[in-house]
Design a protein around this motif. Structure first.
Motif, PDB file in Angstrom:
ATOM      1  N   THR A 156     -43.490 -13.910 -12.172  1.00  0.00           N
ATOM      2  CA  THR A 156     -42.757 -14.638 -11.140  1.00  0.00           C
ATOM      3  C   THR A 156     -43.588 -14.767  -9.876  1.00  0.00           C
ATOM      4  O   THR A 156     -43.691 -15.850  -9.282  1.00  0.00           O
ATOM      5  CB  THR A 156     -41.435 -13.920 -10.829  1.00  0.00           C
ATOM      6  OG1 THR A 156     -40.702 -13.705 -12.039  1.00  0.00           O
ATOM      7  CG2 THR A 156     -40.587 -14.751  -9.881  1.00  0.00           C
ATOM      8  N   SER A 157     -44.187 -13.666  -9.441  1.00  0.00           N
ATOM      9  CA  SER A 157     -45.018 -13.701  -8.232  1.00  0.00           C
ATOM     10  C   SER A 157     -46.201 -14.643  -8.400  1.00  0.00           C
ATOM     11  O   SER A 157     -46.523 -15.425  -7.490  1.00  0.00           O
ATOM     12  CB  SER A 157     -45.519 -12.291  -7.900  1.00  0.00           C
ATOM     13  OG  SER A 157     -44.453 -11.388  -7.736  1.00  0.00           O
ATOM     14  N   VAL A 158     -46.860 -14.576  -9.555  1.00  0.00           N
ATOM     15  CA  VAL A 158     -48.047 -15.402  -9.782  1.00  0.00           C
ATOM     16  C   VAL A 158     -47.688 -16.885  -9.775  1.00  0.00           C
ATOM     17  O   VAL A 158     -48.374 -17.711  -9.141  1.00  0.00           O
ATOM     18  CB  VAL A 158     -48.719 -15.001 -11.110  1.00  0.00           C
ATOM     19  CG1 VAL A 158     -49.834 -15.972 -11.467  1.00  0.00           C
ATOM     20  CG2 VAL A 158     -49.270 -13.584 -11.016  1.00  0.00           C
ATOM     21  N   TYR A 159     -46.618 -17.244 -10.467  1.00  0.00           N
ATOM     22  CA  TYR A 159     -46.191 -18.650 -10.502  1.00  0.00           C
ATOM     23  C   TYR A 159     -45.820 -19.145  -9.111  1.00  0.00           C
ATOM     24  O   TYR A 159     -46.278 -20.210  -8.669  1.00  0.00           O
ATOM     25  CB  TYR A 159     -44.998 -18.793 -11.449  1.00  0.00           C
ATOM     26  CG  TYR A 159     -44.301 -20.131 -11.389  1.00  0.00           C
ATOM     27  CD1 TYR A 159     -45.022 -21.324 -11.457  1.00  0.00           C
ATOM     28  CD2 TYR A 159     -42.909 -20.211 -11.275  1.00  0.00           C
ATOM     29  CE1 TYR A 159     -44.375 -22.550 -11.408  1.00  0.00           C
ATOM     30  CE2 TYR A 159     -42.264 -21.430 -11.222  1.00  0.00           C
ATOM     31  CZ  TYR A 159     -42.991 -22.595 -11.284  1.00  0.00           C
ATOM     32  OH  TYR A 159     -42.361 -23.809 -11.230  1.00  0.00           O
ATOM     33  N   CYS A 160     -45.009 -18.379  -8.401  1.00  0.00           N
ATOM     34  CA  CYS A 160     -44.541 -18.821  -7.089  1.00  0.00           C
ATOM     35  C   CYS A 160     -45.680 -18.882  -6.075  1.00  0.00           C
ATOM     36  O   CYS A 160     -45.771 -19.837  -5.291  1.00  0.00           O
ATOM     37  CB  CYS A 160     -43.444 -17.888  -6.586  1.00  0.00           C
ATOM     38  SG  CYS A 160     -41.939 -17.912  -7.597  1.00  0.00           S
ATOM     39  N   LEU A 161     -46.557 -17.881  -6.064  1.00  0.00           N
ATOM     40  CA  LEU A 161     -47.671 -17.894  -5.122  1.00  0.00           C
ATOM     41  C   LEU A 161     -48.607 -19.067  -5.389  1.00  0.00           C
ATOM     42  O   LEU A 161     -49.077 -19.729  -4.454  1.00  0.00           O
ATOM     43  CB  LEU A 161     -48.438 -16.576  -5.193  1.00  0.00           C
ATOM     44  CG  LEU A 161     -47.723 -15.345  -4.633  1.00  0.00           C
ATOM     45  CD1 LEU A 161     -48.509 -14.081  -4.963  1.00  0.00           C
ATOM     46  CD2 LEU A 161     -47.531 -15.470  -3.126  1.00  0.00           C
ATOM     47  N   SER A 162     -48.898 -19.330  -6.657  1.00  0.00           N
ATOM     48  CA  SER A 162     -49.800 -20.449  -6.961  1.00  0.00           C
ATOM     49  C   SER A 162     -49.153 -21.779  -6.600  1.00  0.00           C
ATOM     50  O   SER A 162     -49.806 -22.655  -6.000  1.00  0.00           O
ATOM     51  CB  SER A 162     -50.188 -20.422  -8.444  1.00  0.00           C
ATOM     52  OG  SER A 162     -49.047 -20.592  -9.277  1.00  0.00           O
ATOM     53  N   PHE A 163     -47.877 -21.954  -6.925  1.00  0.00           N
ATOM     54  CA  PHE A 163     -47.227 -23.239  -6.629  1.00  0.00           C
ATOM     55  C   PHE A 163     -47.048 -23.431  -5.126  1.00  0.00           C
ATOM     56  O   PHE A 163     -47.297 -24.523  -4.596  1.00  0.00           O
ATOM     57  CB  PHE A 163     -45.877 -23.338  -7.332  1.00  0.00           C
ATOM     58  CG  PHE A 163     -45.232 -24.683  -7.161  1.00  0.00           C
ATOM     59  CD1 PHE A 163     -45.609 -25.749  -7.960  1.00  0.00           C
ATOM     60  CD2 PHE A 163     -44.271 -24.899  -6.183  1.00  0.00           C
ATOM     61  CE1 PHE A 163     -45.040 -27.011  -7.788  1.00  0.00           C
ATOM     62  CE2 PHE A 163     -43.692 -26.149  -6.000  1.00  0.00           C
ATOM     63  CZ  PHE A 163     -44.081 -27.205  -6.800  1.00  0.00           C
ATOM     64  N   LEU A 164     -46.616 -22.389  -4.425  1.00  0.00           N
ATOM     65  CA  LEU A 164     -46.448 -22.512  -2.977  1.00  0.00           C
ATOM     66  C   LEU A 164     -47.799 -22.708  -2.281  1.00  0.00           C
ATOM     67  O   LEU A 164     -47.892 -23.412  -1.272  1.00  0.00           O
ATOM     68  CB  LEU A 164     -45.737 -21.285  -2.432  1.00  0.00           C
ATOM     69  CG  LEU A 164     -44.253 -21.161  -2.824  1.00  0.00           C
ATOM     70  CD1 LEU A 164     -43.701 -19.806  -2.428  1.00  0.00           C
ATOM     71  CD2 LEU A 164     -43.430 -22.285  -2.203  1.00  0.00           C
TER      72      LEU A 164
END
Length: 463
Positions: A156-164
């Motif tokens: 979750t952190s990896v997806y959100c950090l990369s997208f944001l």
């Protein structure tokens, strides 16, 4: 502790600025309420978020105490991440387990909410997004959101950090965005491929920020916290563990991945998947030698990556030509809407590509499919191209939704999800989303020229 909290707090405050000043208070209040509620629930029920508490947090404690998290004897599992991951969890190690789980889960829920809202508030803000677009995207990704939050995984952190991070880059904040994408790449390696994406989009400042950010997160920050000698020892052990793990993942003996790469390997040879009963649920189409099947799957993975690079280059050139034409015609908002949708489709294409080529695509990794599903829904809502392509995109998106629902465990006792998994539905859903996104991107520019609100008003006013 300050060395860890300082860069993180600066990065997260930068994310909040995407949504203006007023919502920041509401976001922080929501985070606090979630942390309190989840902490209380976990304390009362004794819930253990296994991947976070028994795996990542345990590795952080071992590292803090001077041990080796990459040894099975010291950790409960085989730790496989950079020392950075354990370093970032140091603020949690002295907290009670329910409190650390509550803070971690609340942080990921807020990040996920910001990530999903950024799809609408930033990338498609010039368009009206129909309700069914949200329904389709959530149907694709909801189960994977829940699984990651329930277990406390890094995905979750990896997806959100990369997208944001990509969202910040799209909004012109290249340095901060590049730092966030670099942080995601330091936590898990696949977002590092976004460096190729940014280079193809000629975002040179963001590329530089990503490279420097990667050096900061992976090398500099852990060195400051652990000291040069200790960090070098941990890096050596990490590389040894990572090399061994990678050889096992790409070896022709077994596979536990749902990527297209791994699925093709097991369906064209005697390589068995790690299913509860592989002799019953595994499906083999043709019997090739294991080594031949492995090499064939690797070639296909490289072809997919090369195709994604090619499509990105072609779409980038077409979008630049369309933006110039729209600007000359005075249709600035139309150009911005089209550019946002095309960028979002490209980002979704790369997320799908990561799943297709990785030798370690687990079910929890499929949460990133929200982005391509959402982007395809918006593209279909405003499609102006030929009907044959529109119906083909609908068929591919619908097939992906059906296959991803088929492998869900809603009625686990029926074991239908094992049959669907053995048939490779996880992999074929990736192919369907990838194909639909390519069709959308390679269509004529006018096919993805959505009507903005001002355009509609002008058309009504014109006799």
């Amino acid at each position: 502790m300050q060395a860890v909290l300082g860069p993180l707090s600066h990065s997260f405050l930068g994310i909040l600025t995407l949504f203006g000043r007023y919502p920041v208070r509401m976001i922080l209040l929501t985070w606090l309420m979630l942390a309190v509620c989840i902490t209380a629930r976990d304390a009362v029920t004794g819930k253990n978020r296994r991947d976070f508490t028994d795996y990542s947090l345990a590795a952080a404690r071992i590292t803090y105490n001077g041990g080796d998290p990459y040894q099975r004897e010291e950790g409960r599992g085989t730790y496989k991440y950079f020392p950075l991951n354990a370093t970032l969890l140091w603020p949690f190690i002295h907290l009670p387990v329910p409190l650390s789980q509550g803070i971690w889960t609340a942080t990921n829920i807020v990040l996920l909410g910001l990530c999903l809202w950024a799809h609408r508030a930033v990338w498609t803000r010039q368009m009206r997004v129909p309700w069914w677009v949200w329904a389709v995207a959530i149907a694709v990704a909801l189960r994977f959101f829940v699984k990651n939050l329930r277990l406390g995984q890094w995905n979750t952190s990896v997806y959100c950090l990369s997208f944001l991070g990509l969202t910040l880059i799209y909004r012109g904040r290249a340095w901060l965005g590049g730092l966030l994408v670099a942080l995601a790449a330091g936590l898990k390696y696949l977002p590092s491929f976004f460096l190729i994406f940014l280079a193809l989009r000629r975002r040179w400042l963001a590329c530089a920020a990503m490279v420097l950010g990667y050096v900061f997160w992976v090398l500099f920050l852990p060195t400051v916290v652990h000291g040069p000698q200790r960090h070098w020892e941990l890096l050596e052990k990490y590389w040894a563990r990572a090399a061994k793990s990678y050889r096992g993942m790409v070896g022709p003996e077994y596979t536990s991945s749902h990527s297209l790469r791994s699925t093709l390997m097991r369906m064209t040879s005697e390589v068995k998947p790690r299913l509860p009963d592989p002799d019953v649920y595994d499906v083999t189409i043709v019997q090739l030698p294991k080594e031949t099947a492995r090499r064939l799957s690797e070639v296909i993975a490289w072809v997919i990556l090369a195709s994604t690079v090619t499509v990105t280059g072609i779409a980038s050139r077409r979008s630049q030509q369309f933006e110039v034409g729209s600007s000359c015609a005075g249709h600035d908002r139309l150009a911005e809407a089209t550019r946002g949708l095309r960028e979002l489709l490209l980002v979704g294409l790369w997320y799908v590509t990561f799943l297709m080529i990785s030798p370690e695509t687990r079910t929890a990794h499929f949460l990133t499919l929200f982005t391509p599903a959402f982007a395809l829904g918006v593209a279909l809502a405003y499609w102006r191209g030929a009907d044959v392509w529109r119906w083909l995109m609908i068929a591919l998106l619908g097939a992906a939704v059906v296959m991803l629902l088929a492998v869900s465990e809603i009625l686990e006792e029926a074991q239908y999800h094992l049959v669907a998994s053995g048939l490779g539905f996880y992999a074929w859903s990736q192919v369907a989303l990838w194909g639909a996104t390519v069709i959308a991107l390679l269509s004529h520019s006018a096919a993805l020229a959505p009507d903005t609100d001002s355009e509609k008003q002008n058309s009504r006013a014109t006799p």
